[in-house]
Design a protein around this motif. Structure first.
Motif, short mmCIF file in Angstrom:
data_model
loop_
_atom_site.label_atom_id
_atom_site.label_comp_id
_atom_site.label_asym_id
_atom_site.label_seq_id
_atom_site.Cartn_x
_atom_site.Cartn_y
_atom_site.Cartn_z
N PRO A 143 0.82 -1.23 0.00
CA PRO A 143 0.00 0.00 0.00
C PRO A 143 0.85 1.27 0.00
N TYR A 144 1.94 1.28 0.75
CA TYR A 144 2.82 2.45 0.79
C TYR A 144 3.40 2.73 -0.59
N TRP A 145 3.89 1.69 -1.26
CA TRP A 145 4.45 1.87 -2.60
C TRP A 145 3.40 2.40 -3.57
N TRP A 146 2.16 1.91 -3.45
CA TRP A 146 1.11 2.37 -4.37
C TRP A 146 0.78 3.83 -4.10
N LEU A 147 0.56 4.19 -2.84
CA LEU A 147 0.15 5.55 -2.52
C LEU A 147 1.24 6.57 -2.82
N ARG A 148 2.48 6.15 -2.73
CA ARG A 148 3.59 7.06 -3.01
C ARG A 148 4.11 6.93 -4.45
N GLY A 149 3.52 6.09 -5.25
CA GLY A 149 3.96 5.95 -6.63
C GLY A 149 5.34 5.37 -6.78
N LEU A 150 5.71 4.44 -5.90
CA LEU A 150 7.08 3.89 -5.88
C LEU A 150 7.18 2.49 -6.48
N ARG A 151 6.10 1.95 -7.00
CA ARG A 151 6.15 0.55 -7.45
C ARG A 151 7.15 0.36 -8.57
N GLY A 152 7.28 1.37 -9.43
CA GLY A 152 8.26 1.24 -10.51
C GLY A 152 9.68 1.19 -9.99
N GLN A 153 9.94 1.80 -8.86
CA GLN A 153 11.29 1.83 -8.31
C GLN A 153 11.65 0.56 -7.55
N GLU B 262 -10.19 8.52 4.93
CA GLU B 262 -9.14 8.04 4.01
C GLU B 262 -9.16 8.86 2.73
N ARG B 263 -8.04 9.51 2.41
CA ARG B 263 -8.00 10.50 1.33
C ARG B 263 -8.03 9.87 -0.06
N TRP B 264 -7.23 8.83 -0.27
CA TRP B 264 -7.14 8.26 -1.61
C TRP B 264 -8.47 7.71 -2.07
N GLY B 265 -9.12 6.93 -1.23
CA GLY B 265 -10.42 6.37 -1.60
C GLY B 265 -11.47 7.45 -1.78
N THR B 266 -11.46 8.46 -0.91
CA THR B 266 -12.42 9.56 -1.04
C THR B 266 -12.25 10.26 -2.38
N ARG C 182 -7.78 -19.96 -2.92
CA ARG C 182 -7.73 -19.85 -1.46
C ARG C 182 -9.14 -19.71 -0.90
N ALA C 183 -9.36 -20.26 0.25
CA ALA C 183 -10.68 -20.23 0.87
C ALA C 183 -10.80 -19.08 1.86
N GLU C 184 -9.72 -18.80 2.58
CA GLU C 184 -9.78 -17.76 3.61
C GLU C 184 -9.71 -16.38 2.95
N PRO C 185 -10.27 -15.36 3.60
CA PRO C 185 -10.24 -14.00 3.03
C PRO C 185 -8.81 -13.50 2.88
N LEU C 186 -8.63 -12.62 1.93
CA LEU C 186 -7.32 -11.99 1.73
C LEU C 186 -6.96 -11.14 2.95
N ARG C 187 -5.68 -11.19 3.33
CA ARG C 187 -5.24 -10.42 4.50
C ARG C 187 -4.94 -8.97 4.13
N GLN C 188 -4.45 -8.75 2.93
CA GLN C 188 -4.08 -7.40 2.50
C GLN C 188 -5.23 -6.83 1.65
N PRO C 189 -5.91 -5.79 2.16
CA PRO C 189 -7.05 -5.26 1.39
C PRO C 189 -6.69 -4.74 0.01
N PHE C 190 -5.45 -4.38 -0.25
CA PHE C 190 -5.06 -3.86 -1.55
C PHE C 190 -4.89 -4.97 -2.60
N THR C 191 -4.84 -6.24 -2.18
CA THR C 191 -4.52 -7.30 -3.12
C THR C 191 -5.51 -7.38 -4.27
N ALA C 192 -6.81 -7.43 -3.94
CA ALA C 192 -7.82 -7.55 -4.99
C ALA C 192 -7.78 -6.35 -5.92
N PHE C 193 -7.62 -5.15 -5.36
CA PHE C 193 -7.57 -3.94 -6.18
C PHE C 193 -6.38 -3.98 -7.14
N LEU C 194 -5.19 -4.34 -6.63
CA LEU C 194 -4.00 -4.35 -7.48
C LEU C 194 -4.10 -5.43 -8.55
#
Length: 902
Positions: free
Chosen positions: A685-695, A824-828, A756-768
């Motif tokens: 989530p930090y990498w996504w919000l800060r635009g660092l995934r490419g780095q 939450e700013r990004w979602g808003t 997988r049967a259990e819910p995802l632990r990281q809420p950003f996973t499905a979005f990404l």
């Protein structure tokens, strides 16, 4: 000799005698200095429409009087072509060019400088343009031709020169503002010119921009109302687009065009005065003025960084300077360091070029030696693609590029070394003013500034005699020792016995920072040993507890708080604070106050000292693993807060710890890929919000390779979701030699995710996953408020694409309420962006979303929203507002290394 016409007529500061017609004749000849002026032009210029009888004789009489009034060596030559001024040693065959030429007449010099300045501005070099135009305007001492305004030729010439002066003033103002210079000195000039020329729109726009840049927004708005009213009353016209854009920028508070994008990293501020290096400083000033790539080369501890910063401050004029520190990065992260320093989200070379393409920046690239090949490639690409860019690098070896200017840096001169030691010693021991053995200490330390400062710090507890004695003993041992090692038979310390409990056992692999200095003849091995001896000597003055903490502190990159040091280094909090204070007093670490003293003090270790301390950390010490665990806990603790009201605060904390987080990830790649997967999941989530995934894509690929080599089974390890996020972070290519392996990993990730049967632990996973691959209806998403709001936002945007406006409005409204409840700013902002497409009045929604994205620094979304808002303005016929938004979007994209918006 200087002839001045821009103000009272003078020759080398003295007035000209002989009467008004003699002065008028001299001025007329000076306006064409170096060329013959026909007699008929001179007669017309002096007498106008009423020449006297016998005009030729009258002219000759005035010429004779002028010859008597000129200084010795100067005269007036006559030929069939006319009359011309001559100077010493020019004779009559050279046209007087050597004595009276363009550079000896202020009018001609002004015209040349103004023209050169305008051409520099057109070529995209506002810094050079500002320098030339400032010099040109500085030649004016008053009204042009002030002493000869009654001459018949004067009105036309003064009108021409006044117009050129006004043009130059506008060009200078634009260049100064474009180069990031201080607008305060500009305000007085443009205010006065605007009062004299109230309807000159470019001048008034520059006046408004200068006032706003100087913090005088109210006056800037008043100036706009003045010119708008004057244009309407006197010309019946509306303000030009340039004026309207300047006005809108003031209304939006745009003193800086950054638009929410992180600012470029400024020069570090020095904490002490600079001492010595006068010849090197002069040479550096000259090189920075003439060369596009300058590299300071020399051994570690020679003061390369400090000299570079001092030279930039002395010689950069108004050129923007950006500091890039490569000291804490690996070979595959050099581009990311450039991107972070420039405030650019994408570390690709073409993105860096876009960010710098037309900016007159001086890039200070520090500590290149351990990534010299990567730094050289990046510097070459930037210099080739950015004509206005200049680079000042520091390194222990040259970058090896064509056109590189080298400035070698070695020891301080003996006098400067002694002065530095005495000054730093006086700071450590008030009242210290020198000692007979100071030159001995300086010579023993080879005049290296770092060594001298470390030694001077010891005057708190040692006398100079004891310091010199112990220094001599330590240096005397070096001939029998290898770098970083000590023979078992060689005694240590003044007692001749090794102190018990000291961490003297080196690690198996010496640090590359020391080994790099022994390659070929690019560096001197003696300098290498001297610096190592200095650091080892300073190390030997620590007690056992200080040594242990310092060695363990070396696992940190970018510094740490006392609490973090205590946890990682296995110390009690109070003990850790005491030891850190002691190390700071001994100049082994630096205490840095952040947030104006509101935040916790951070401790940093000089990179050279850190490298040495890392070499003293015994194999098997728990500190590296503890640092990795600490970083993982830090990321996991911050993760949920990134989806709530503390989002900005947690992002700032992660920004401060980003070098540590990268170091922990690199360590996990090498030794514990399972922990690496956990880190990637927590940091996503930090990498996504800060635009660092490419780095971080390269690190993620390395992690997946390491996991494969280790035979890690994500399912058996309970790390299936973490593996999926690593695959997404790797941004795997779909073509090329690695396409097959990438496709296999993506297929494996899809299987892990959908079975997988259990819910995802990281809420950003499905979005990404949906963003990168496509939506998967079978994903077991978490059932928390943020995930539910995000699901509604996704349904709303999908319905919007399918044309179901009512369903879209309902889902996005629900999502907006959920995100607002969470703070939450990004979602808003994401929900507001969708609702704006459904609203008959989208501007307020787009404005709120834009403000939220700007608070996060998400350049991509800022650009998109500005372009969308511009389209709304255009549809409403608001051309000025649309142009301002499109221009701002282009600036944000350019500064962030993004493609130009369409």
């Amino acid at each position: 000799m200087m002839f001045r016409l821009l103000g009272p007529l003078t020759v080398s500061g003295s007035p000209v005698s002989g009467g008004p017609r003699v002065r008028a004749l001299l001025a007329l000849l000076l306006l064409d200095a170096g060329r013959a002026v026909p007699a008929v032009r001179l007669v017309d210029g002096l007498y106008g429409d009423t020449p006297p009888a016998g005009a030729a004789g009258a002219l000759q009489s005035q010429v004779s009087r002028l010859r008597r009034a000129l200084p010795d060596g100067y005269g007036v030559d006559h030929s069939p072509a006319g009359y011309r001024l001559t100077g010493p040693d020019t004779g009559t065959s050279t046209g007087g060019e050597a004595g009276i030429g363009p550079d000896t007449v202020d009018v001609l010099r002004f015209e040349r400088l103004a023209g050169d300045g305008a051409r520099a501005a057109a070529a995209g070099d506002p810094v050079r343009a500002e320098e030339l135009l400032r010099e040109a305007l500085g030649l004016w001492r008053g009204p042009a031709l002030a002493d000869v305004r009654d001459a018949p030729y004067a009105p036309a010439q003064t009108a021409r020169l006044d117009g050129l002066r006004l043009d130059a003033l506008e060009e200078w103002a634009a260049a100064l503002l474009a180069s990031g210079g201080d607008p305060a000195p500009l305000v007085r000039e443009v205010e006065a010119a605007a009062a004299a020329h109230p309807l000159r729109e470019r001048l008034r726009a520059l006046q408004i921009r200068a006032l706003a840049g100087a913090g005088r927004q109210a006056r800037a708005l008043a100036a706009y109302e003045e010119v708008r009213g004057a244009l309407a009353d006197e010309l019946g016209a509306d303000p030009s687009p340039e004026l309207a854009a300047a006005h809108l920028a003031v209304l939006r508070g745009e003193r800086d065009a950054g638009g929410g994008v992180p600012a470029a990293r400024p020069l570090p501020a020095p904490l002490t005065e600079f001492v010595g290096r006068a010849p090197e400083r002069e040479r550096l000033r000259a090189l920075l003025a003439s060369a596009r790539l300058v590299t300071l080369v020399g051994p570690g501890g020679a003061g390369k960084t400090r000299l570079a910063l001092e030279g930039v401050r002395e010689g950069r004029a108004r050129r923007e300077a950006v500091f890039v520190d490569l000291g804490a990065v690996g070979a595959d992260e050099a581009a990311g360091a450039f991107a972070r320093a420039l405030g650019v989200r994408d570390a690709a070379p073409d993105a860096l070029v876009r960010a710098l393409a037309d900016r007159p920046v001086l890039l200070v690239v520090d500590n290149c030696e351990h990534v010299v090949a990567e730094a050289a490639v990046l510097v070459r690409a930037l210099l080739t693609g950015c004509p206005a860019l200049r680079v000042l690098a520091t390194s222990r070896e040259a970058l090896g590029l064509t056109g590189e200017s080298l400035l070698p840096l070695g020891a301080l001169a003996p006098e400067a070394a002694a002065e530095l030691f005495v000054r730093r010693g006086a700071a450590a021991r008030p009242g210290f003013a020198g000692h007979a053995r100071v030159p001995e200490v300086c010579a023993a330390l080879d005049g290296l500034p770092l060594a001298l400062e470390l030694a001077a710090a010891r005057l708190r507890t040692l006398g100079v005699d004891e310091l010199a004695d112990r220094l001599g003993e330590r240096l005397g041992q070096r001939s029998d020792e290898r770098l970083g090692e000590r023979s078992d038979e060689q005694p240590s310390g003044r007692s001749g016995k090794r102190p018990s409990g000291r961490l003297d056992a080196p690690r198996d692999r010496p640090d590359d920072r020391f080994r790099l200095l022994s390659r070929g003849d690019r560096t001197a091995p003696a300098r290498h040993r001297t610096l190592a001896a200095v650091v080892e000597w300073s190390w030997g003055l620590l007690d056992a507890a200080e040594q242990r903490l310092a060695a363990r502190f070396s696992v940190f990159r970018g510094g740490a708080t006392a609490g973090a040091v205590a946890r990682v280094c296995g110390a009690d909090r109070a003990d850790a604070e005491d030891l850190l204070a002691s190390l700071a007093e001994k100049s082994l670490v630096e205490a840095v106050v952040v947030d104006g003293g509101a935040g916790p003090v951070r401790y940093r270790m000089l990179e050279t000292v850190r490298a040495y301390a890392a070499g003293r950390l015994p194999a098997g010490d728990p500190a590296p693993a503890a640092h990795t665990a600490h970083c993982l806990a830090l990321a996991r603790t911050a993760d949920p807060a990134l989806r709530g009201p503390d989002q900005l605060d947690r992002l700032a904390r992660l920004d401060a710890e980003e070098p540590n987080l990268r170091a922990a990830l690199r360590r996990a790649i090498a030794h514990a890929p399972d922990d690496g997967l956990r880190l990637v999941a927590a940091l996503t989530p930090y990498w996504w919000l800060r635009g660092l995934r490419g780095q971080v894509a390269g690190l993620a690929r390395d992690l997946l390779d390491a996991a494969d080599r280790a035979g890690l089974d994500p399912v058996a390890a309970g790390l299936g979701e973490e593996y999926v996020l690593a695959v997404l972070a790797a941004n795997a290519p779909v073509t090329g030699p690695d396409a097959g392996a990438c496709a296999e990993r993506l297929a494996r990730a899809r299987t892990l995710l959908t079975t997988r049967a259990e819910p995802l632990r990281q809420p950003f996973t499905a979005f990404l996953w949906a963003t990168a691959v496509g939506p998967e209806v079978r994903l077991p998403v978490p059932d928390d408020p943020w995930s539910r709001a995000l699901g509604q936002a996704g349904q709303g945007h999908l319905a919007l694409e399918q044309g179901d406006r009512e369903a879209a409005r309902a889902a996005l409204t629900t999502a907006l309420a959920g995100f607002r409840a969470l703070g939450e700013r990004w979602g808003t902002a994401t929900a507001l962006e969708g609702l704006a497409a459904l609203s008959p009045d989208p501007l307020p929604l787009l404005g709120e979303a834009l403000a939220l994205f700007e608070s996060l620094g998400v350049a991509e979304d800022i650009v998109d929203l500005l372009v969308r808002r511009a389209a709304v303005h255009e549809a409403a016929g608001e051309v000025g507002e649309a142009a301002a938004d499109r221009a701002r979007a282009a600036r944000v994209a350019r500064r962030s290394g993004l493609p130009a918006p369409v």
